[in-house]
Design a protein around this motif. Sequence first.
Motif, PDB file in Angstrom:
ATOM      1  N   GLN A  19     -32.159 -10.891  28.472  1.00  0.00           N
ATOM      2  CA  GLN A  19     -32.359  -9.451  28.268  1.00  0.00           C
ATOM      3  C   GLN A  19     -33.205  -9.195  27.023  1.00  0.00           C
ATOM      4  O   GLN A  19     -34.135  -8.400  27.054  1.00  0.00           O
ATOM      5  N   ARG A  20     -32.904  -9.884  25.923  1.00  0.00           N
ATOM      6  CA  ARG A  20     -33.685  -9.714  24.697  1.00  0.00           C
ATOM      7  C   ARG A  20     -35.136 -10.119  24.921  1.00  0.00           C
ATOM      8  O   ARG A  20     -36.050  -9.445  24.462  1.00  0.00           O
ATOM      9  N   CYS A  21     -35.337 -11.224  25.613  1.00  0.00           N
ATOM     10  CA  CYS A  21     -36.697 -11.690  25.867  1.00  0.00           C
ATOM     11  C   CYS A  21     -37.445 -10.719  26.777  1.00  0.00           C
ATOM     12  O   CYS A  21     -38.625 -10.455  26.552  1.00  0.00           O
ATOM     13  N   LEU A  22     -36.778 -10.180  27.779  1.00  0.00           N
ATOM     14  CA  LEU A  22     -37.410  -9.186  28.652  1.00  0.00           C
ATOM     15  C   LEU A  22     -37.837  -7.967  27.841  1.00  0.00           C
ATOM     16  O   LEU A  22     -38.920  -7.423  28.049  1.00  0.00           O
ATOM     17  N   LEU A  23     -36.990  -7.539  26.928  1.00  0.00           N
ATOM     18  CA  LEU A  23     -37.308  -6.359  26.123  1.00  0.00           C
ATOM     19  C   LEU A  23     -38.431  -6.619  25.128  1.00  0.00           C
ATOM     20  O   LEU A  23     -39.039  -5.673  24.635  1.00  0.00           O
ATOM     21  N   ARG A  24     -38.723  -7.886  24.854  1.00  0.00           N
ATOM     22  CA  ARG A  24     -39.825  -8.214  23.945  1.00  0.00           C
ATOM     23  C   ARG A  24     -41.165  -8.251  24.665  1.00  0.00           C
ATOM     24  O   ARG A  24     -42.204  -8.309  24.018  1.00  0.00           O
ATOM     25  N   LEU A  25     -41.138  -8.210  25.986  1.00  0.00           N
ATOM     26  CA  LEU A  25     -42.392  -8.151  26.741  1.00  0.00           C
ATOM     27  C   LEU A  25     -42.992  -6.757  26.614  1.00  0.00           C
ATOM     28  O   LEU A  25     -42.246  -5.778  26.524  1.00  0.00           O
ATOM     29  N   PRO A  26     -44.308  -6.649  26.652  1.00  0.00           N
ATOM     30  CA  PRO A  26     -44.910  -5.311  26.695  1.00  0.00           C
ATOM     31  C   PRO A  26     -44.405  -4.567  27.927  1.00  0.00           C
ATOM     32  O   PRO A  26     -44.170  -5.177  28.975  1.00  0.00           O
ATOM     33  N   GLU A  27     -44.249  -3.263  27.815  1.00  0.00           N
ATOM     34  CA  GLU A  27     -43.648  -2.458  28.886  1.00  0.00           C
ATOM     35  C   GLU A  27     -44.378  -2.632  30.206  1.00  0.00           C
ATOM     36  O   GLU A  27     -43.736  -2.762  31.247  1.00  0.00           O
ATOM     37  N   ASP A  28     -45.699  -2.685  30.197  1.00  0.00           N
ATOM     38  CA  ASP A  28     -46.431  -2.806  31.455  1.00  0.00           C
ATOM     39  C   ASP A  28     -46.183  -4.152  32.125  1.00  0.00           C
ATOM     40  O   ASP A  28     -46.042  -4.237  33.339  1.00  0.00           O
ATOM     41  N   SER A  72     -48.582 -12.605  35.785  1.00  0.00           N
ATOM     42  CA  SER A  72     -48.839 -13.948  35.266  1.00  0.00           C
ATOM     43  C   SER A  72     -48.590 -14.009  33.761  1.00  0.00           C
ATOM     44  O   SER A  72     -47.926 -14.925  33.263  1.00  0.00           O
ATOM     45  N   ARG A  73     -49.114 -13.017  33.032  1.00  0.00           N
ATOM     46  CA  ARG A  73     -48.901 -12.990  31.577  1.00  0.00           C
ATOM     47  C   ARG A  73     -47.425 -12.801  31.239  1.00  0.00           C
ATOM     48  O   ARG A  73     -46.914 -13.403  30.296  1.00  0.00           O
ATOM     49  N   SER A 117     -45.542 -16.107  31.830  1.00  0.00           N
ATOM     50  CA  SER A 117     -45.872 -17.075  30.772  1.00  0.00           C
ATOM     51  C   SER A 117     -45.184 -16.711  29.467  1.00  0.00           C
ATOM     52  O   SER A 117     -44.587 -17.571  28.806  1.00  0.00           O
ATOM     53  N   ARG A 118     -45.262 -15.445  29.101  1.00  0.00           N
ATOM     54  CA  ARG A 118     -44.657 -15.000  27.839  1.00  0.00           C
ATOM     55  C   ARG A 118     -43.139 -15.122  27.883  1.00  0.00           C
ATOM     56  O   ARG A 118     -42.520 -15.547  26.898  1.00  0.00           O
ATOM     57  N   LEU A 119     -42.533 -14.783  29.020  1.00  0.00           N
ATOM     58  CA  LEU A 119     -41.079 -14.899  29.148  1.00  0.00           C
ATOM     59  C   LEU A 119     -40.655 -16.357  29.021  1.00  0.00           C
ATOM     60  O   LEU A 119     -39.665 -16.670  28.362  1.00  0.00           O
ATOM     61  N   ARG A 120     -41.415 -17.251  29.625  1.00  0.00           N
ATOM     62  CA  ARG A 120     -41.127 -18.681  29.509  1.00  0.00           C
ATOM     63  C   ARG A 120     -41.190 -19.116  28.050  1.00  0.00           C
ATOM     64  O   ARG A 120     -40.308 -19.830  27.562  1.00  0.00           O
ATOM     65  N   GLU A 121     -42.228 -18.662  27.330  1.00  0.00           N
ATOM     66  CA  GLU A 121     -42.355 -18.990  25.899  1.00  0.00           C
ATOM     67  C   GLU A 121     -41.168 -18.456  25.106  1.00  0.00           C
ATOM     68  O   GLU A 121     -40.614 -19.147  24.249  1.00  0.00           O
ATOM     69  N   LEU A 122     -40.799 -17.223  25.366  1.00  0.00           N
ATOM     70  CA  LEU A 122     -39.697 -16.606  24.621  1.00  0.00           C
ATOM     71  C   LEU A 122     -38.369 -17.292  24.902  1.00  0.00           C
ATOM     72  O   LEU A 122     -37.561 -17.480  23.991  1.00  0.00           O
ATOM     73  N   MET A 123     -38.136 -17.661  26.160  1.00  0.00           N
ATOM     74  CA  MET A 123     -36.865 -18.302  26.521  1.00  0.00           C
ATOM     75  C   MET A 123     -36.783 -19.726  25.977  1.00  0.00           C
ATOM     76  O   MET A 123     -35.713 -20.189  25.600  1.00  0.00           O
TER      77      MET A 123
END
Length: 174
Positions: A103-112, A146-147, A150-156
């Motif tokens: 959940q924290r990682c999802l919230l760190r993604l840009p909204e779009d 795709s972005r 990738s970003r979620l994988r990095e954050l997790m």
Amino acid sequence: MTHFPLTEHIPSLRRYARALTGDAWAADDLVQDTLERACSRWRLWLAGSDLRAWLFTLMHNIFVNQLRRSLRQAAAGATVNVEDVENELAAPEAGMAQALDLQRCLLRLPEDQRAVLLLVSLEDLSYEEVAKITGVPVGTVMSRLSRARSRLRELMDGPAPVAAGAPAQLRRLK
């Protein structure tokens, strides 16, 4: 009078709203706002078209408008950075750690990116449906997805370790 099966879409609207907002109360408010708008503007829905996609479009637009409003309000007043008060926050239960990390990682993604990821992955919508909901081309949906992945994988996974022999510039970037 025509019957509109709004109620069958409430669980998926709640799930998407919860993932967007990260807060149960805010999610319930977002769902309520979406349903109120759907009821007050039901004539804008084209009979025979995808009601679910129309509801998600309403929710997406309401969320973006609320986000913009809160950013304007934050710029006008004081805000609290969560990282400044993280030592004051209660620790999660041990069994919930993985879900809360996600959940924290999802919230760190840009909204779009978060919106596209959730609509495709969680709600199982097609790229075309997501493009219609978010008002962007299908190629943009694919790029954001795709972005986001990738970003979620990095954050997790956390920060990647830097080799000891790596240049100082690279070590500072990590």
